[in-house]
Design a protein around this motif. Structure first.
Motif, short mmCIF file in Angstrom:
data_model
loop_
_atom_site.label_atom_id
_atom_site.label_comp_id
_atom_site.label_asym_id
_atom_site.label_seq_id
_atom_site.Cartn_x
_atom_site.Cartn_y
_atom_site.Cartn_z
N ALA A 168 0.84 -1.21 0.00
CA ALA A 168 0.00 0.00 0.00
C ALA A 168 0.86 1.25 0.00
CB ALA A 168 -0.93 -0.01 1.21
N VAL A 169 1.97 1.22 0.73
CA VAL A 169 2.90 2.37 0.74
C VAL A 169 3.53 2.56 -0.64
CG1 VAL A 169 5.13 3.18 1.66
CG2 VAL A 169 3.37 2.32 3.22
N LEU A 170 3.94 1.46 -1.27
CA LEU A 170 4.53 1.55 -2.62
C LEU A 170 3.52 2.12 -3.61
CD1 LEU A 170 6.42 -1.87 -2.60
CD2 LEU A 170 7.50 0.39 -2.64
N GLU A 171 2.26 1.74 -3.45
CA GLU A 171 1.18 2.26 -4.31
C GLU A 171 1.03 3.77 -4.14
OE1 GLU A 171 -1.48 1.63 -7.16
OE2 GLU A 171 -1.34 -0.21 -5.98
N LYS A 172 1.08 4.24 -2.88
CA LYS A 172 0.96 5.68 -2.59
C LYS A 172 2.18 6.45 -3.12
CE LYS A 172 -1.90 6.03 1.59
NZ LYS A 172 -2.51 4.76 1.86
N LEU A 173 3.35 5.81 -3.08
CA LEU A 173 4.60 6.45 -3.51
C LEU A 173 4.68 6.63 -5.02
CD1 LEU A 173 7.62 7.31 -3.05
CD2 LEU A 173 8.17 4.85 -3.16
N ALA A 174 4.20 5.66 -5.77
CA ALA A 174 4.42 5.60 -7.23
C ALA A 174 4.12 6.90 -7.98
CB ALA A 174 3.64 4.43 -7.81
N PRO A 175 3.03 7.63 -7.69
CA PRO A 175 2.74 8.84 -8.47
C PRO A 175 3.77 9.96 -8.29
CG PRO A 175 0.80 8.13 -7.24
CD PRO A 175 1.95 7.33 -6.74
N TYR A 176 4.61 9.85 -7.26
CA TYR A 176 5.55 10.94 -6.96
C TYR A 176 6.98 10.63 -7.40
CZ TYR A 176 1.51 12.29 -4.33
OH TYR A 176 0.22 12.61 -4.00
N LEU A 177 7.13 9.62 -8.25
CA LEU A 177 8.46 9.25 -8.72
C LEU A 177 8.76 9.88 -10.07
CD1 LEU A 177 8.35 5.44 -7.87
CD2 LEU A 177 9.53 7.25 -6.59
N ASP A 178 9.99 10.34 -10.23
CA ASP A 178 10.45 10.80 -11.53
C ASP A 178 10.50 9.60 -12.48
OD1 ASP A 178 11.76 13.17 -12.98
OD2 ASP A 178 13.20 11.55 -13.33
N ASP A 179 10.44 9.87 -13.78
CA ASP A 179 10.42 8.77 -14.76
C ASP A 179 11.62 7.83 -14.65
OD1 ASP A 179 8.06 9.75 -15.73
OD2 ASP A 179 8.93 10.75 -17.47
N ALA A 180 12.78 8.38 -14.26
CA ALA A 180 14.00 7.56 -14.17
C ALA A 180 14.34 7.21 -12.72
CB ALA A 180 15.16 8.29 -14.83
N ALA A 181 13.36 7.27 -11.83
CA ALA A 181 13.61 7.05 -10.40
C ALA A 181 14.01 5.61 -10.10
CB ALA A 181 12.37 7.42 -9.59
N VAL A 182 14.70 5.46 -8.97
CA VAL A 182 15.05 4.14 -8.44
C VAL A 182 14.49 4.05 -7.01
CG1 VAL A 182 16.92 2.61 -7.69
CG2 VAL A 182 17.12 3.87 -9.84
N VAL A 183 13.81 2.95 -6.72
CA VAL A 183 13.27 2.68 -5.39
C VAL A 183 14.02 1.49 -4.81
CG1 VAL A 183 11.22 1.98 -4.08
CG2 VAL A 183 10.99 3.56 -6.03
N VAL A 184 14.53 1.63 -3.59
CA VAL A 184 15.27 0.55 -2.93
C VAL A 184 14.51 0.13 -1.69
CG1 VAL A 184 17.45 -0.17 -1.89
CG2 VAL A 184 17.46 1.55 -3.72
N VAL A 185 14.12 -1.14 -1.61
CA VAL A 185 13.43 -1.69 -0.45
C VAL A 185 14.39 -2.62 0.28
CG1 VAL A 185 11.49 -3.06 0.40
CG2 VAL A 185 11.17 -1.53 -1.56
N GLU A 186 14.58 -2.37 1.56
CA GLU A 186 15.46 -3.21 2.39
C GLU A 186 14.60 -4.00 3.37
OE1 GLU A 186 19.00 -2.70 5.74
OE2 GLU A 186 18.75 -1.15 4.21
N ARG A 187 14.80 -5.32 3.38
CA ARG A 187 14.01 -6.20 4.26
C ARG A 187 14.91 -7.31 4.78
NH1 ARG A 187 9.19 -5.07 6.25
NH2 ARG A 187 7.76 -6.58 5.38
N SER A 188 14.38 -8.09 5.69
CA SER A 188 15.07 -9.30 6.13
C SER A 188 15.19 -10.24 4.93
CB SER A 188 14.26 -9.98 7.24
OG SER A 188 14.63 -11.34 7.36
N SER A 189 16.28 -10.97 4.87
CA SER A 189 16.46 -11.92 3.76
C SER A 189 15.42 -13.03 3.81
CB SER A 189 17.88 -12.50 3.78
OG SER A 189 18.12 -13.14 5.02
N ARG A 190 14.72 -13.17 4.92
CA ARG A 190 13.66 -14.19 5.04
C ARG A 190 12.31 -13.65 4.55
NH1 ARG A 190 16.73 -14.40 9.47
NH2 ARG A 190 15.30 -13.17 10.75
#
Length: 197
Positions: free
Chosen positions: A146-168
């Motif tokens: 849901a957060v990624l969905e809210k974020l998407a409209p505010y990204l530049d066309d060449a943007a990079v999104v990095v998600v950090e999580r547990s490897s599990r």
């Protein structure tokens, strides 16, 4: 655990104008700082993608703000650190003050806010080129999606999104507006890289 033997890992700015300066860490165990090893590998990758210099950076669930601060040190134009926890937000401010002083101007701003509320308040003029999300482990996959969905409209066309999580953790469920182009595991940490579809 004996308080005399347990220590918060000391984080630092790795490179750029502030390289070598120590950062204040968030006390307690509620946040888990990105290790210098992972941070070094991450920023090496981002520099090869040429997305840091002059970037508008958003660091969500910022913790100590170390990823956003590193971006500012390496040439990002502006950095927004978003953190709701009071102690962590105070640490973000201390680290932001440090790097802003080193850079000779205010490039890093701290927003004490829930991530969802911050994104709901974003306006038409808000655009980011590089976004970090290092949510707390208890945040479940639907909430992250849901957060990624809210974020998407505010990204530049060449943007990079990095998600950090547990490897599990499973791969995030990406909204239609985002697609994953790479992932990398570093011990207990896994990074996913996405871009606008």
């Amino acid at each position: 655990m004996d308080a005399r033997t347990w220590r918060i890992p000391v984080s630092r700015i790795i490179a750029g104008v502030g390289g070598g300066n120590p950062l204040t860490s968030v006390p307690g165990t509620a946040t888990r700082p990105t290790t210098d090893r992972v941070k070094e590998a991450l920023f090496s990758r981002l520099e090869s993608l040429a997305v840091i210099d002059d970037a508008r950076v958003l660091d969500l669930y910022a913790g100590s703000g170390s990823l956003g601060i590193e971006s500012a040190s390496r040439g990002a134009r502006t950095v927004d650190l978003v953190e709701f926890d009071a102690k962590a937000s105070d640490v973000c401010q201390r680290n932001a003050d440090l790097v802003n002083q080193l850079l000779g101007g205010k490039r890093v701003s701290v927003h004490r806010s829930k991530v969802e509320s911050f994104l709901e308040r974003a306006g038409d003029a808000d655009r980011w080129d590089l976004v970090f999300l290092d949510p707390p482990y208890p945040l479940d996959e639907p909430a992250l999606s849901a957060v990624l969905e809210k974020l998407a409209p505010y990204l530049d066309d060449a943007a990079v999104v990095v998600v950090e999580r547990s490897s599990r953790s499973p791969e995030p469920v990406w909204p239609e507006a985002l697609e994953c182009f790479a992932d990398k595991k570093y011990g207990e940490t896994k990074l996913w890289f996405a871009e606008p579809a």
